[in-house]
Enzyme design. Structure first.
Site, PDB file in Angstrom:
ATOM      1  N   GLU A 161       0.783  -1.235   0.000  1.00 25.71           N
ATOM      2  CA  GLU A 161       0.000   0.000   0.000  1.00 25.71           C
ATOM      3  C   GLU A 161       0.819   1.292   0.000  1.00 25.71           C
ATOM      4  OE1 GLU A 161      -2.879  -0.136   3.168  1.00 25.71           O
ATOM      5  OE2 GLU A 161      -3.980  -1.768   2.236  1.00 25.71           O
ATOM      6  N   GLU A 370      -5.758  -8.651   0.690  1.00 25.75           N
ATOM      7  CA  GLU A 370      -6.398  -8.360   1.984  1.00 25.75           C
ATOM      8  C   GLU A 370      -7.862  -8.042   1.748  1.00 25.75           C
ATOM      9  OE1 GLU A 370      -4.649  -5.257   4.475  1.00 25.75           O
ATOM     10  OE2 GLU A 370      -2.642  -5.947   3.961  1.00 25.75           O
TER      11      GLU A 370
HETATM   12  C1  BGP Z   1      -4.336  -2.261   5.530  1.00 28.94           C
HETATM   13  C2  BGP Z   1      -2.992  -2.708   6.002  1.00 28.94           C
HETATM   14  C3  BGP Z   1      -3.004  -3.750   7.061  1.00 28.94           C
HETATM   15  C4  BGP Z   1      -4.148  -3.660   8.043  1.00 28.94           C
HETATM   16  C5  BGP Z   1      -5.459  -3.254   7.410  1.00 28.94           C
HETATM   17  C6  BGP Z   1      -6.496  -2.813   8.403  1.00 28.94           C
HETATM   18  O1  BGP Z   1      -4.262  -0.957   5.092  1.00 28.94           O
HETATM   19  O2  BGP Z   1      -2.254  -3.224   4.925  1.00 28.94           O
HETATM   20  O3  BGP Z   1      -1.750  -3.776   7.657  1.00 28.94           O
HETATM   21  O4  BGP Z   1      -3.841  -3.022   9.195  1.00 28.94           O
HETATM   22  O5  BGP Z   1      -5.326  -2.224   6.476  1.00 28.94           O
HETATM   23  O6  BGP Z   1      -6.266  -1.475   8.735  1.00 28.94           O
HETATM   24  P1  BGP Z   1      -6.405  -0.913  10.192  1.00 28.94           P
HETATM   25  O7  BGP Z   1      -5.625  -1.845  11.045  1.00 28.94           O
HETATM   26  O8  BGP Z   1      -5.846   0.460  10.137  1.00 28.94           O
HETATM   27  O9  BGP Z   1      -7.844  -0.931  10.483  1.00 28.94           O
END
Ligand code: BGP
Length: 464
Positions: A161, A370
């Site tokens: 990202e 993801e």
């Molecule tokens: C994405 C990231 C992850 C994870 C997920 C959830 O952007 O790649 O590492 O954390 O989001 O985000 P958050 O934990 O900020 O809710």
């Protein structure tokens, strides 16, 4: 089960490993940030987190027992090269060898991310991704990983990202170095993309086997109104969120419209050097990793300065906002359900996104690297965790992905975020994403949630 398709789940090193000062590991920027006075919203650290460093075997065993055949995890750069550049830590290498071997012993395909937000602190102190030297250091570190792990890893991801990370670091300002300056943000993002391209080039030149991609936060960009102004806002938002990264790594060129717009905003692009275009062209990826959480509804820019705000408190009243001066504004449809962190729940957005990505990049394949929902899950007295909302969310997204595949979109894997509960950047531990619950108060006990069993059965029901 469809055996050639990767059905798995994902984690990232800083968020789950813990053992922040063990195994010869150097400090990362996240270790330093979480221990600093800047860590104010949810002032916790991931020093221990769910202790994956010591319990990876149990976690991978559970993942495999849950019918999953793939595990996406990241390597902590500062575990392998504690100072960011120079000496390799054999203890760090040995740890990831154990993780990879454990995956293979359980019939689980590892998908390895080389950089997922945790930069060695030494490099961070020298300007991090604002400093071009970090690209060279990244290439050297990646080569160590290819040499040491490349005999068994068939899926690599360079970075995670670049857009969202730099937005948080340099626009929202809630990730280190906690800055609000779009010019600096685009500089850091440029270098992450350049570093990624250098790593892909090295992968090709080194003749390593397998596929290498980049993991991008990508969004279906939609509007509530269909007219010229709204369409223009959508074009701008797609450049701002998606195409600046995706065009660069898939097509080997940053979109000229994007470059023109940031120059019109007054951003200095001295960091773009002659010869970089060749690197971008030589560093195009085999696949685009898609992190899919939500769509963006946008509307035309009206007034005011650029303002990007995340929702990190878990209170419904804490809304994320975005006004990007002269580009677009975020719109909202209040009839749509959201979670406590103001994330809209709209599974069809994944179908819309995949159809659009195929239109833009017909030659590449995609992996959903993801997809998940943060929730305040509750451990019942009888030791169970009921998360019907997560089942509904994952099922909805997975089914819309399958629908896009039926229409010919080439998707080769789907990873739930996350394998088990872990540290959520800035949000801490209240925001849980795991298929497996972590009882942080009781020795980090692992408890499969209802969604874990649902996912097992869902995978099983897929056609061979
Ligand atoms: C994405 C990231 C992850 C994870 C997920 C959830 O952007 O790649 O590492 O954390 O989001 O985000 P958050 O934990 O900020 O809710």
């Amino acid at each position: 089960m469809k055996t050639d398709f990767m059905w798995g789940s994902a984690t990232a090193a800083y968020q789950c490993e813990g053992a922040w000062q063990e195994g010869g590991k150097g400090l990362s920027n996240w270790d330093a940030f979480c221990h600093s006075e800047k860590n104010v919203v949810n002032p916790v650290t991931a020093d221990v987190s769910c202790d994956h460093y010591h319990r990876y075997e149990e976690d991978i065993e559970m993942l495999a027992a849950g019918g999953q055949n793939a595990y996406r995890f990241s390597i902590a750069w500062s575990r392998v090269i504690p100072d960011g550049i120079g000496a390799v830590s054999e203890e760090g290498v040995a740890f990831y060898n154990r993780v990879i071997d454990c995956c293979l012993a359980h019939g689980v395909t590892p998908l390895v991310t080389l950089y997922h937000y945790d930069l060695p602190q030494t490099l961070f102190e020298r300007g991090g991704w604002e400093n071009r030297e970090t690209c060279k250091a990244f290439e050297a570190y990646a080569k160590v990983c290819f040499d040491r792990f490349g005999d068994r890893v068939r899926y690599w991801a360079t970075v995670n990202e670049p857009n969202y990370e730099t937005q948080c670091c340099y626009a929202v300002g809630n990730y280190p170095p906690n800055v609000q300056d779009l010019g600096r943000r685009w500089c850091a993002m440029y270098h992450i993309l350049l570093g990624s391209a250098m790593v892909v080039r090295a992968f090709r030149e080194g003749g390593y086997q397998g596929s290498i991609g980049l993991v991008s936060d990508s969004y279906s960009i939609e509007t509530l109104v269909d007219n010229d102004e709204y369409r223009e806002a959508a074009v701008n938002a797609e450049l701002f969120y998606n195409r600046c990264v995706n065009d660069t790594c898939v097509l080997g060129k940053m979109p000229q419209e994007f470059v023109d717009k940031i120059v019109a905003d007054g951003c200095n692009r001295d960091y773009a050097l002659p010869g970089d275009d060749d690197i971008f062209r030589a560093g195009t990826v085999d696949y685009l990793g898609v992190n899919a959480y939500a769509r963006y509804l946008v509307k035309p820019y009206t007034t005011g300065e650029t303002c990007l705000k995340a929702s990190n408190t878990g209170k419904k009243s804490d809304r994320q906002e975005a006004v990007v001066k002269n580009w677009f504004e975020i719109d909202r449809d209040d009839s749509m359900p959201t979670n406590d962190w103001d994330m809209e729940l709209y599974p069809k957005s994944l179908y819309n996104l995949l159809i659009r990505l195929r239109e833009l990049y017909p030659e590449t394949f995609f992996i959903i690297t993801e997809n998940g929902i943060g929730y305040k899950d509750v451990l019942e007295e009888d030791g169970t965790v009921h998360d019907p909302y997560r089942i509904e969310f994952q099922k909805g997204f997975a089914e819309w992905m399958l629908e896009a595949m039926k229409e010919g979109v080439d998707v080769r894997g789907y990873f739930v975020w996350s394998t088990m509960d872990l540290y959520s950047w800035i949000n801490g531990y209240a925001k849980r994403y795991g298929l497996v619950y972590i009882d942080y108060e009781n020795g980090n006990k692992r408890i499969p949630k209802d969604s874990y069993y649902w996912y097992r059965d869902f995978i099983e029901s897929q056609e061979v």
